[in-house]
Design a protein around this motif. Structure first.
Motif, PDB file in Angstrom:
ATOM      1  N   ALA A  32       0.830  -1.209   0.000  1.00 44.13           N
ATOM      2  CA  ALA A  32       0.000   0.000   0.000  1.00 44.13           C
ATOM      3  C   ALA A  32       0.862   1.256   0.000  1.00 44.13           C
ATOM      4  O   ALA A  32       0.562   2.235  -0.687  1.00 44.13           O
ATOM      5  N   ASN A  33       1.958   1.246   0.754  1.00 43.17           N
ATOM      6  CA  ASN A  33       2.839   2.410   0.800  1.00 43.17           C
ATOM      7  C   ASN A  33       3.463   2.700  -0.562  1.00 43.17           C
ATOM      8  O   ASN A  33       3.604   3.869  -0.951  1.00 43.17           O
ATOM      9  N   VAL A  34       3.837   1.655  -1.289  1.00 42.45           N
ATOM     10  CA  VAL A  34       4.414   1.846  -2.629  1.00 42.45           C
ATOM     11  C   VAL A  34       3.349   2.358  -3.594  1.00 42.45           C
ATOM     12  O   VAL A  34       3.585   3.276  -4.389  1.00 42.45           O
ATOM     13  N   ILE A  35       2.157   1.770  -3.526  1.00 40.92           N
ATOM     14  CA  ILE A  35       1.054   2.199  -4.387  1.00 40.92           C
ATOM     15  C   ILE A  35       0.745   3.674  -4.169  1.00 40.92           C
ATOM     16  O   ILE A  35       0.596   4.443  -5.129  1.00 40.92           O
ATOM     17  N   LEU A  36       0.655   4.070  -2.911  1.00 39.62           N
ATOM     18  CA  LEU A  36       0.285   5.453  -2.613  1.00 39.62           C
ATOM     19  C   LEU A  36       1.416   6.421  -2.929  1.00 39.62           C
ATOM     20  O   LEU A  36       1.151   7.587  -3.242  1.00 39.62           O
ATOM     21  N   PHE A  37       2.659   5.970  -2.894  1.00 40.84           N
ATOM     22  CA  PHE A  37       3.745   6.818  -3.394  1.00 40.84           C
ATOM     23  C   PHE A  37       3.533   7.122  -4.871  1.00 40.84           C
ATOM     24  O   PHE A  37       3.631   8.276  -5.307  1.00 40.84           O
ATOM     25  N   LEU A  38       3.224   6.095  -5.663  1.00 42.48           N
ATOM     26  CA  LEU A  38       3.020   6.305  -7.098  1.00 42.48           C
ATOM     27  C   LEU A  38       1.798   7.166  -7.376  1.00 42.48           C
ATOM     28  O   LEU A  38       1.717   7.809  -8.424  1.00 42.48           O
ATOM     29  N   ALA A  39       0.840   7.184  -6.448  1.00 46.94           N
ATOM     30  CA  ALA A  39      -0.355   8.014  -6.605  1.00 46.94           C
ATOM     31  C   ALA A  39      -0.159   9.432  -6.093  1.00 46.94           C
ATOM     32  O   ALA A  39      -1.052  10.268  -6.246  1.00 46.94           O
ATOM     33  N   SER A  40       0.999   9.719  -5.518  1.00 45.64           N
ATOM     34  CA  SER A  40       1.230  11.003  -4.853  1.00 45.64           C
ATOM     35  C   SER A  40       1.930  12.007  -5.755  1.00 45.64           C
ATOM     36  O   SER A  40       2.442  11.674  -6.831  1.00 45.64           O
ATOM     37  N   ASP A  41       2.020  13.242  -5.281  1.00 44.25           N
ATOM     38  CA  ASP A  41       2.752  14.283  -5.998  1.00 44.25           C
ATOM     39  C   ASP A  41       4.235  13.960  -6.103  1.00 44.25           C
ATOM     40  O   ASP A  41       4.909  14.385  -7.041  1.00 44.25           O
ATOM     41  N   ALA A  42       4.757  13.198  -5.139  1.00 48.25           N
ATOM     42  CA  ALA A  42       6.183  12.882  -5.132  1.00 48.25           C
ATOM     43  C   ALA A  42       6.603  12.045  -6.331  1.00 48.25           C
ATOM     44  O   ALA A  42       7.787  12.019  -6.698  1.00 48.25           O
ATOM     45  N   ALA A  43       5.646  11.362  -6.971  1.00 44.89           N
ATOM     46  CA  ALA A  43       5.962  10.500  -8.118  1.00 44.89           C
ATOM     47  C   ALA A  43       5.657  11.180  -9.450  1.00 44.89           C
ATOM     48  O   ALA A  43       5.415  10.510 -10.452  1.00 44.89           O
ATOM     49  N   SER A  44       5.694  12.496  -9.476  1.00 46.28           N
ATOM     50  CA  SER A  44       5.311  13.231 -10.686  1.00 46.28           C
ATOM     51  C   SER A  44       6.183  12.901 -11.893  1.00 46.28           C
ATOM     52  O   SER A  44       5.731  13.025 -13.032  1.00 46.28           O
ATOM     53  N   ALA A  45       7.431  12.480 -11.676  1.00 47.36           N
ATOM     54  CA  ALA A  45       8.336  12.196 -12.783  1.00 47.36           C
ATOM     55  C   ALA A  45       8.366  10.723 -13.161  1.00 47.36           C
ATOM     56  O   ALA A  45       9.175  10.313 -14.008  1.00 47.36           O
ATOM     57  N   VAL A  46       7.491   9.918 -12.564  1.00 49.45           N
ATOM     58  CA  VAL A  46       7.492   8.473 -12.808  1.00 49.45           C
ATOM     59  C   VAL A  46       6.260   8.094 -13.609  1.00 49.45           C
ATOM     60  O   VAL A  46       5.127   8.301 -13.156  1.00 49.45           O
ATOM     61  N   THR A  47       6.451   7.551 -14.796  1.00 45.95           N
ATOM     62  CA  THR A  47       5.322   7.033 -15.575  1.00 45.95           C
ATOM     63  C   THR A  47       5.809   5.909 -16.474  1.00 45.95           C
ATOM     64  O   THR A  47       6.958   5.916 -16.933  1.00 45.95           O
ATOM     65  N   GLY A  48       4.950   4.921 -16.680  1.00 52.42           N
ATOM     66  CA  GLY A  48       5.314   3.756 -17.477  1.00 52.42           C
ATOM     67  C   GLY A  48       6.160   2.758 -16.725  1.00 52.42           C
ATOM     68  O   GLY A  48       6.682   1.812 -17.320  1.00 52.42           O
TER      69      GLY A  48
END
Length: 226
Positions: free
Chosen positions: A201-217
Protein backbone atom coordinates in the motif's frame (compact mmCIF):
# COMPACT_ATOMS: atom_id res chain seq x y z
CA UNK A 1 -2.27 12.34 -0.19
CA UNK A 2 -3.91 15.05 1.88
CA UNK A 3 -6.99 16.35 0.05
CA UNK A 4 -6.58 14.05 -2.96
CA UNK A 5 -9.64 12.29 -4.35
CA UNK A 6 -8.80 8.64 -4.93
CA UNK A 7 -10.89 5.87 -6.48
CA UNK A 8 -9.92 2.37 -5.37
CA UNK A 9 -11.35 -0.67 -7.14
CA UNK A 10 -11.51 -4.02 -5.38
CA UNK A 11 -11.59 -2.00 -2.17
CA UNK A 12 -13.11 -4.67 0.06
CA UNK A 13 -10.37 -7.23 -0.60
CA UNK A 14 -7.31 -8.01 1.51
CA UNK A 15 -5.12 -5.48 -0.34
CA UNK A 16 -7.82 -3.02 -1.34
CA UNK A 17 -9.08 -2.52 2.19
CA UNK A 18 -5.56 -1.73 3.43
CA UNK A 19 -4.90 0.69 0.58
CA UNK A 20 -8.22 2.41 1.25
CA UNK A 21 -7.57 2.75 4.97
CA UNK A 22 -3.99 3.94 4.44
CA UNK A 23 -5.04 6.54 1.88
CA UNK A 24 -7.84 7.74 4.15
CA UNK A 25 -5.51 7.98 7.13
CA UNK A 26 -3.20 10.18 5.04
CA UNK A 27 -6.00 12.65 4.34
CA UNK A 28 -7.30 11.39 1.01
CA UNK A 29 -10.99 11.41 0.15
CA UNK A 30 -11.76 7.97 -1.19
CA UNK A 31 -14.34 6.22 -3.32
CA UNK A 32 -14.33 2.46 -2.80
CA UNK A 33 -15.65 0.47 -5.77
CA UNK A 34 -16.29 -3.24 -5.42
CA UNK A 35 -18.33 -6.10 -6.81
CA UNK A 36 -19.52 -6.84 -3.28
CA UNK A 37 -22.49 -4.91 -1.97
CA UNK A 38 -21.79 -1.71 -0.06
CA UNK A 39 -21.95 -2.03 3.71
CA UNK A 40 -21.35 1.54 4.87
CA UNK A 41 -23.18 4.85 4.42
CA UNK A 42 -21.27 7.70 2.76
CA UNK A 43 -19.32 10.15 4.88
CA UNK A 44 -17.66 13.46 4.10
CA UNK A 45 -14.44 11.75 3.10
CA UNK A 46 -15.48 8.28 1.97
CA UNK A 47 -18.11 6.63 -0.19
CA UNK A 48 -18.63 3.00 -1.11
CA UNK A 49 -20.01 1.99 -4.49
CA UNK A 50 -20.94 -1.67 -4.26
CA UNK A 51 -22.46 -4.16 -6.66
CA UNK A 52 -20.31 -2.86 -9.54
CA UNK A 53 -19.18 -5.25 -12.28
CA UNK A 54 -16.11 -3.54 -13.71
CA UNK A 55 -15.91 -6.04 -16.57
CA UNK A 56 -18.90 -4.08 -17.91
CA UNK A 57 -17.75 -0.74 -19.36
CA UNK A 58 -21.12 0.91 -18.74
CA UNK A 59 -21.04 0.03 -15.04
CA UNK A 60 -17.45 1.22 -14.77
CA UNK A 61 -18.38 4.57 -16.32
CA UNK A 62 -21.37 4.96 -14.02
CA UNK A 63 -19.31 4.25 -10.89
CA UNK A 64 -16.40 6.53 -11.82
CA UNK A 65 -18.78 9.34 -12.79
CA UNK A 66 -20.65 8.94 -9.49
CA UNK A 67 -17.43 9.13 -7.49
CA UNK A 68 -16.27 12.20 -9.38
CA UNK A 69 -19.63 13.91 -9.00
CA UNK A 70 -19.68 13.21 -5.26
CA UNK A 71 -16.27 14.78 -4.61
CA UNK A 72 -16.18 17.24 -7.50
CA UNK A 73 -12.91 15.95 -8.94
CA UNK A 74 -10.70 12.89 -9.35
CA UNK A 75 -6.94 12.79 -8.77
CA UNK A 76 -6.02 9.11 -8.71
CA UNK A 77 -7.35 5.71 -9.76
CA UNK A 78 -5.94 2.60 -8.10
CA UNK A 79 -6.95 -0.55 -9.97
CA UNK A 80 -6.87 -3.42 -7.47
CA UNK A 81 -9.92 -5.41 -8.63
CA UNK A 82 -8.82 -8.76 -10.03
CA UNK A 83 -8.68 -12.49 -9.54
CA UNK A 84 -6.41 -15.54 -9.44
CA UNK A 85 -6.59 -19.04 -10.86
CA UNK A 86 -4.05 -21.88 -10.76
CA UNK A 87 -4.43 -24.23 -13.70
CA UNK A 88 -2.08 -26.17 -15.97
CA UNK A 89 -2.25 -25.35 -19.65
CA UNK A 90 -2.55 -28.84 -21.14
CA UNK A 91 -5.62 -29.97 -19.23
CA UNK A 92 -7.03 -26.52 -18.48
CA UNK A 93 -10.15 -24.78 -19.70
CA UNK A 94 -10.17 -21.82 -22.08
CA UNK A 95 -12.87 -20.30 -19.87
CA UNK A 96 -10.26 -19.86 -17.14
CA UNK A 97 -8.12 -17.78 -19.49
CA UNK A 98 -11.17 -15.71 -20.45
CA UNK A 99 -12.10 -15.21 -16.78
CA UNK A 100 -8.57 -14.10 -15.85
CA UNK A 101 -8.50 -11.66 -18.76
CA UNK A 102 -11.88 -10.23 -17.74
CA UNK A 103 -11.05 -9.90 -14.04
CA UNK A 104 -7.52 -8.55 -14.38
CA UNK A 105 -7.32 -6.72 -17.71
CA UNK A 106 -10.87 -5.62 -18.52
CA UNK A 107 -11.54 -4.26 -15.05
CA UNK A 108 -8.42 -2.08 -15.22
CA UNK A 109 -9.13 -1.07 -18.82
CA UNK A 110 -12.75 -0.10 -18.21
CA UNK A 111 -12.02 1.82 -15.01
CA UNK A 112 -9.09 3.62 -16.65
CA UNK A 113 -11.05 4.60 -19.74
CA UNK A 114 -13.83 5.97 -17.54
CA UNK A 115 -11.41 7.86 -15.28
CA UNK A 116 -8.98 9.35 -17.82
CA UNK A 117 -11.03 12.44 -18.77
CA UNK A 118 -11.44 13.29 -15.08
CA UNK A 119 -7.81 12.56 -14.24
CA UNK A 120 -6.60 14.74 -17.10
CA UNK A 121 -8.44 17.66 -15.50
CA UNK A 122 -6.46 17.16 -12.28
CA UNK A 123 -3.09 18.93 -11.89
CA UNK A 124 -1.64 15.56 -10.88
CA UNK A 125 -3.69 12.72 -12.39
CA UNK A 126 -2.49 9.24 -11.48
CA UNK A 127 -3.32 5.63 -12.36
CA UNK A 128 -1.72 2.77 -10.44
CA UNK A 129 -2.30 -0.80 -11.61
CA UNK A 130 -1.52 -4.12 -9.92
CA UNK A 131 0.69 -6.36 -12.03
CA UNK A 132 2.61 -9.38 -10.78
CA UNK A 133 6.18 -10.60 -10.48
CA UNK A 134 4.83 -13.98 -11.55
CA UNK A 135 3.88 -12.53 -14.94
CA UNK A 136 7.53 -11.87 -15.80
CA UNK A 137 8.19 -15.61 -16.05
CA UNK A 138 5.28 -17.97 -15.60
CA UNK A 139 5.76 -21.17 -13.65
CA UNK A 140 3.69 -24.37 -13.77
CA UNK A 141 -0.01 -23.70 -13.32
CA UNK A 142 0.45 -19.96 -13.67
CA UNK A 143 -0.37 -19.60 -17.38
CA UNK A 144 -3.84 -18.02 -17.26
CA UNK A 145 -3.04 -15.67 -14.38
CA UNK A 146 0.40 -14.68 -15.65
CA UNK A 147 -0.90 -14.02 -19.16
CA UNK A 148 -3.60 -11.72 -17.81
CA UNK A 149 -1.19 -9.84 -15.56
CA UNK A 150 1.23 -9.48 -18.48
CA UNK A 151 -1.70 -7.82 -20.22
CA UNK A 152 -1.94 -5.39 -17.30
CA UNK A 153 1.76 -4.61 -17.75
CA UNK A 154 1.32 -3.81 -21.43
CA UNK A 155 -1.84 -1.80 -20.72
CA UNK A 156 0.14 0.25 -18.21
CA UNK A 157 2.91 0.97 -20.69
CA UNK A 158 0.55 1.87 -23.51
CA UNK A 159 -1.53 4.23 -21.37
CA UNK A 160 1.60 5.85 -19.97
CA UNK A 161 2.88 6.56 -23.48
CA UNK A 162 -0.47 7.82 -24.76
CA UNK A 163 -1.16 10.12 -21.79
CA UNK A 164 2.38 11.27 -21.04
CA UNK A 165 2.37 14.83 -19.73
CA UNK A 166 -1.30 14.55 -18.72
CA UNK A 167 -1.67 11.49 -16.46
CA UNK A 168 1.01 9.22 -15.01
CA UNK A 169 0.35 5.49 -15.29
CA UNK A 170 2.41 2.94 -13.36
CA UNK A 171 2.09 -0.58 -12.00
CA UNK A 172 3.41 -2.38 -8.96
CA UNK A 173 4.56 -5.97 -9.43
CA UNK A 174 4.26 -7.76 -6.10
CA UNK A 175 5.53 -11.22 -5.33
CA UNK A 176 3.31 -13.26 -3.01
CA UNK A 177 1.21 -10.97 -0.80
CA UNK A 178 0.76 -11.99 2.83
CA UNK A 179 -3.01 -12.49 2.94
CA UNK A 180 -5.16 -15.04 4.81
CA UNK A 181 -6.06 -16.73 1.53
CA UNK A 182 -2.43 -17.14 0.50
CA UNK A 183 -1.47 -18.46 3.93
CA UNK A 184 -4.28 -21.01 3.72
CA UNK A 185 -3.24 -22.19 0.25
CA UNK A 186 0.50 -22.35 1.08
CA UNK A 187 0.67 -23.31 4.78
CA UNK A 188 4.29 -24.51 4.59
CA UNK A 189 5.65 -21.26 3.13
CA UNK A 190 7.85 -18.80 5.00
CA UNK A 191 5.33 -15.97 5.43
CA UNK A 192 8.04 -13.64 6.67
CA UNK A 193 9.44 -13.41 3.14
CA UNK A 194 6.18 -12.25 1.63
CA UNK A 195 5.11 -8.67 0.95
CA UNK A 196 2.60 -7.37 3.48
CA UNK A 197 -0.45 -5.45 2.26
CA UNK A 198 0.77 -2.47 4.29
CA UNK A 199 4.15 -2.46 2.55
CA UNK A 200 2.53 -2.71 -0.86
CA UNK A 201 0.00 0.00 0.00
CA UNK A 202 2.84 2.41 0.80
CA UNK A 203 4.41 1.85 -2.63
CA UNK A 204 1.05 2.20 -4.39
CA UNK A 205 0.28 5.45 -2.61
CA UNK A 206 3.74 6.82 -3.39
CA UNK A 207 3.02 6.30 -7.10
CA UNK A 208 -0.35 8.01 -6.61
CA UNK A 209 1.23 11.00 -4.85
CA UNK A 210 2.75 14.28 -6.00
CA UNK A 211 6.18 12.88 -5.13
CA UNK A 212 5.96 10.50 -8.12
CA UNK A 213 5.31 13.23 -10.69
CA UNK A 214 8.34 12.20 -12.78
CA UNK A 215 7.49 8.47 -12.81
CA UNK A 216 5.32 7.03 -15.58
CA UNK A 217 5.31 3.76 -17.48
CA UNK A 218 7.13 2.02 -14.61
CA UNK A 219 6.60 -1.62 -13.70
CA UNK A 220 7.91 -1.55 -10.16
CA UNK A 221 8.81 -4.89 -8.54
CA UNK A 222 7.81 -5.21 -4.89
CA UNK A 223 9.44 -8.51 -4.06
CA UNK A 224 9.52 -8.54 -0.28
CA UNK A 225 12.35 -10.49 1.29
CA UNK A 226 12.56 -13.36 -1.21
Amino acid sequence: MDGKVVVITGASGALGSVVAQTAFSHGARIACIDHAASQSPPTAGRIELGGIDLTDAAQANKAIDAATAHFGRLDALINIAGGFAFEAVADGDAKTWQRMYALNVLTALNASQAALPHLAASPAGRIVNIGAMGALQAGPGMGPYAASKAGVHRLTEALAAEWKGKVTVNAVLPSTIDTPANRASMPQADFGKWVTPEELANVILFLASDAASAVTGALLPVSGRV
